[in-house]
Design a protein around this motif. Sequence first.
Motif, mmCIF file in Angstrom:
data_model
loop_
_atom_site.group_PDB
_atom_site.id
_atom_site.type_symbol
_atom_site.label_atom_id
_atom_site.label_comp_id
_atom_site.label_asym_id
_atom_site.label_seq_id
_atom_site.Cartn_x
_atom_site.Cartn_y
_atom_site.Cartn_z
ATOM 1 N N THR A 190 0.891 -1.192 -0.103
ATOM 2 C CA THR A 190 -0.066 -0.156 0.001
ATOM 3 C C THR A 190 0.860 1.066 0.043
ATOM 4 O O THR A 190 2.095 1.028 0.195
ATOM 5 N N GLY A 191 0.338 2.391 -0.222
ATOM 6 C CA GLY A 191 0.821 3.489 -0.068
ATOM 7 C C GLY A 191 1.622 4.076 1.000
ATOM 8 O O GLY A 191 2.570 4.759 1.110
ATOM 9 N N ASN A 192 1.070 3.498 2.213
ATOM 10 C CA ASN A 192 1.623 3.692 3.556
ATOM 11 C C ASN A 192 2.411 2.567 4.278
ATOM 12 O O ASN A 192 2.550 2.466 5.280
ATOM 13 N N ASN A 193 3.059 1.895 3.226
ATOM 14 C CA ASN A 193 4.045 0.875 3.594
ATOM 15 C C ASN A 193 3.482 -0.335 4.263
ATOM 16 O O ASN A 193 4.130 -1.032 5.086
ATOM 17 N N LYS A 194 2.163 -0.591 4.132
ATOM 18 C CA LYS A 194 1.599 -1.679 4.562
ATOM 19 C C LYS A 194 1.758 -2.923 3.627
ATOM 20 O O LYS A 194 1.715 -2.776 2.528
ATOM 21 N N LYS A 195 1.666 -4.250 3.982
ATOM 22 C CA LYS A 195 1.911 -5.251 3.176
ATOM 23 C C LYS A 195 0.788 -6.277 3.317
ATOM 24 O O LYS A 195 0.622 -6.799 4.514
ATOM 25 N N ILE A 196 0.073 -6.746 2.438
ATOM 26 C CA ILE A 196 -0.926 -7.537 2.527
ATOM 27 C C ILE A 196 -0.519 -8.622 1.259
ATOM 28 O O ILE A 196 -0.144 -8.485 0.380
ATOM 29 N N ILE A 197 -0.554 -9.998 1.778
ATOM 30 C CA ILE A 197 -0.420 -11.048 0.819
ATOM 31 C C ILE A 197 -1.750 -11.807 0.462
ATOM 32 O O ILE A 197 -2.629 -12.251 1.343
ATOM 33 N N PHE A 198 -2.094 -11.825 -0.967
ATOM 34 C CA PHE A 198 -3.135 -12.811 -1.360
ATOM 35 C C PHE A 198 -2.509 -14.081 -1.782
ATOM 36 O O PHE A 198 -1.701 -14.233 -2.823
ATOM 37 N N ALA A 199 -2.742 -15.039 -1.120
ATOM 38 C CA ALA A 199 -2.140 -16.412 -1.212
ATOM 39 C C ALA A 199 -2.864 -17.395 -2.229
ATOM 40 O O ALA A 199 -2.219 -18.421 -2.257
ATOM 41 N N GLY A 200 -3.900 -17.152 -2.749
ATOM 42 C CA GLY A 200 -4.633 -18.215 -3.557
ATOM 43 C C GLY A 200 -4.727 -19.591 -3.103
ATOM 44 O O GLY A 200 -4.991 -19.470 -1.794
ATOM 45 N N ASP A 201 -4.486 -20.605 -3.568
ATOM 46 C CA ASP A 201 -4.267 -21.909 -3.122
ATOM 47 C C ASP A 201 -2.939 -22.319 -2.849
ATOM 48 O O ASP A 201 -2.748 -23.528 -3.115
ATOM 49 N N SER A 202 -2.069 -21.607 -2.673
ATOM 50 C CA SER A 202 -0.725 -21.895 -2.969
ATOM 51 C C SER A 202 -0.347 -22.974 -1.883
ATOM 52 O O SER A 202 -0.768 -22.774 -0.724
ATOM 53 N N ALA A 203 0.503 -24.060 -2.240
ATOM 54 C CA ALA A 203 1.079 -25.080 -1.177
ATOM 55 C C ALA A 203 2.506 -25.026 -0.972
ATOM 56 O O ALA A 203 3.096 -24.133 -1.208
ATOM 57 N N GLU A 204 2.986 -26.303 -0.659
ATOM 58 C CA GLU A 204 4.211 -26.601 -0.168
ATOM 59 C C GLU A 204 5.349 -26.053 -1.155
ATOM 60 O O GLU A 204 6.264 -25.163 -0.673
ATOM 61 N N LYS A 205 5.381 -26.400 -2.239
ATOM 62 C CA LYS A 205 6.408 -25.985 -3.102
ATOM 63 C C LYS A 205 6.215 -24.633 -3.715
ATOM 64 O O LYS A 205 7.456 -24.001 -3.586
ATOM 65 N N THR A 206 5.375 -23.915 -3.681
ATOM 66 C CA THR A 206 5.059 -22.578 -3.830
ATOM 67 C C THR A 206 5.904 -21.738 -2.822
ATOM 68 O O THR A 206 6.662 -20.750 -3.099
ATOM 69 N N TRP A 207 5.569 -22.163 -1.528
ATOM 70 C CA TRP A 207 6.197 -21.483 -0.536
ATOM 71 C C TRP A 207 7.540 -21.577 -0.016
ATOM 72 O O TRP A 207 8.297 -21.019 0.234
ATOM 73 N N ASP A 208 8.141 -22.875 -0.585
ATOM 74 C CA ASP A 208 9.517 -23.068 -0.644
ATOM 75 C C ASP A 208 9.911 -22.151 -1.495
ATOM 76 O O ASP A 208 11.205 -21.615 -1.146
ATOM 77 N N TYR A 209 9.623 -21.973 -2.736
ATOM 78 C CA TYR A 209 10.146 -20.968 -3.633
ATOM 79 C C TYR A 209 10.204 -19.789 -3.234
ATOM 80 O O TYR A 209 11.016 -18.804 -3.088
ATOM 81 N N ILE A 210 9.101 -19.270 -2.434
ATOM 82 C CA ILE A 210 8.821 -17.753 -2.030
ATOM 83 C C ILE A 210 9.815 -17.608 -0.921
ATOM 84 O O ILE A 210 10.872 -16.543 -0.664
ATOM 85 N N LEU A 211 10.110 -18.381 0.003
ATOM 86 C CA LEU A 211 10.962 -18.284 0.919
ATOM 87 C C LEU A 211 12.327 -18.312 0.730
ATOM 88 O O LEU A 211 13.384 -17.791 1.154
ATOM 89 N N LYS A 238 7.331 -23.711 7.389
ATOM 90 C CA LYS A 238 8.148 -22.464 7.980
ATOM 91 C C LYS A 238 7.558 -21.069 7.384
ATOM 92 O O LYS A 238 7.978 -20.030 8.040
ATOM 93 N N TYR A 239 6.492 -21.079 6.904
ATOM 94 C CA TYR A 239 6.078 -19.896 6.162
ATOM 95 C C TYR A 239 5.552 -18.843 7.307
ATOM 96 O O TYR A 239 5.920 -17.417 7.266
ATOM 97 N N LEU A 240 4.728 -19.134 8.104
ATOM 98 C CA LEU A 240 4.139 -18.417 8.932
ATOM 99 C C LEU A 240 5.105 -17.713 10.203
ATOM 100 O O LEU A 240 5.105 -16.806 10.676
ATOM 101 N N ASP A 241 6.502 -18.757 10.404
ATOM 102 C CA ASP A 241 7.441 -18.043 11.008
ATOM 103 C C ASP A 241 8.081 -16.756 10.430
ATOM 104 O O ASP A 241 8.750 -16.112 11.146
ATOM 105 N N VAL A 242 8.074 -16.806 9.278
ATOM 106 C CA VAL A 242 8.655 -15.819 8.606
ATOM 107 C C VAL A 242 7.503 -14.382 8.437
ATOM 108 O O VAL A 242 7.992 -13.164 8.672
ATOM 109 N N LEU A 243 6.478 -14.737 7.763
ATOM 110 C CA LEU A 243 5.489 -13.791 7.805
ATOM 111 C C LEU A 243 4.985 -13.073 8.988
ATOM 112 O O LEU A 243 4.743 -12.024 8.815
ATOM 113 N N LYS A 244 4.498 -13.863 10.065
ATOM 114 C CA LYS A 244 4.062 -13.389 11.370
ATOM 115 C C LYS A 244 3.119 -12.326 10.989
ATOM 116 O O LYS A 244 2.946 -11.433 11.429
#
Length: 320
Positions: A190-211, A238-244
Motif C-alpha cells: 500500500t501507499g503507506n507501506n503496509k503489506k498484504i499477501i493474497f495467497a490463492g491456493d498456494s501449497a508447499e512447493k510454492t512457499w518453498d520457492y517464495i521463502l 516454515k512460512y508463518l514463522d517468517v510472515l508473522k
Amino acid sequence: MGIVHFLNVNEGDCIWIEHPSEHNTIIDISNGEEVTNIFESVSLSGNHNQKNYPVNPIKYFKDRNVSTIFRFILTHPDMDHMDGIKELFDTFEILNFWDTENTKVMDDNSDWGRYNKEDWNFYQKIRTSSSSPKVLHLYAGQKGKYYNQTEDGKSGADGLYLLAPTTDLVEEANKSEDYNDCSYVILYRTGNNKKIIFAGDSAEKTWDYILDNYKEDVRDIDILIAPHHGRKTGGNDKYLDVLKPKLTLFGNSKSEYLDYSSWNNRGLDHITNNQANCIIINTTGKNGMDVYVTYEVFAKKCNPCTFYDESYAGWYIMTI
C-alpha cells in the motif's frame, strides 16, 4: 485510499481491491450465479454460521457502483475460484485478465457438483481470445505498467508484486495435475507501506520457492489471505514463522480441514468468513488499517464499542 473487500462467497474465493488510482482489481470469483438460498436462523454461539449467508459478488459490486474492472486475476483453474466468471464478464467491462498457462482439462464426464459447466467453457474461450480483455500470463518477479510500475517506469502504481508462480511451478503443476502450486501469490504494497499477501491456493512447493527468493519481502506482513482458504494443505511448515501476519483472513471450509493450530500455536490472530461474513479493510486509516465486518453480532463480540460505517457497509472491529 486502498480498500480490500474479502467477500463471503461460500467455499470459494473472491477479493476486491479498490486502488487509489480508481482501478478495480478482482481476484477470483465464487457464488457468482444468480441463485437465492434460504437457510435456517443464525447461531449466536462461537460458530456464527455465516457460511450459510454468502453474498453474490456481482450484486455486491453493482450495489457499490462498479462498472469497469481494470483487472480480473484468476489465481488458478479450480471451479471454486471461477464460479460465476461468465456472469462477471457479461456484467462488467473487464480490461485485463491474468491467467496461468495451465493445461487443466475438464469434460462432460467431470464431476461438476454445484458448479456450472458453462463457466468452464467460457473460461476456455476467453483465455484464448484475441479481443478484449487483454490476457496476461505473468510470473514471479515481473514488473509492468499499472500493476507495479507507473507510466514513467517508477515503482508503485497499483502495488501488486508477483511472488508466484514461476514457469517451473506451472510446468510441474501441469504434469502432476495438481494445480494449487501454479496459483498466483501476490504481495500488495500500500501507499503507506503496509503489506498484504493474497495467497490463492498456494501449497508447499510454492512457499518453498517464495521463502528461498522473497524472504525479506514477505517478512512481518500486516495481513495474510490464508492459502487454500486456511486449510492444512496451504503453505509449508516454515512460512508463518517468517510472515508473522498481524491478522489472517480464512475463507470457508469444514472446521476439520482448517489449520487453526498453526496460527493458535504461534499466537497469530485470525478471522473467518464463517464468523464475520464479509471483511473490509481500509488500508489508510488514521492510525493503521481499519477492519470492518458485515455481521453485527460478531462485531459486537469482538468490540463492544463497535459502530456502523455506511461507507463500508460494515461494523468497525479493530485497527492494525
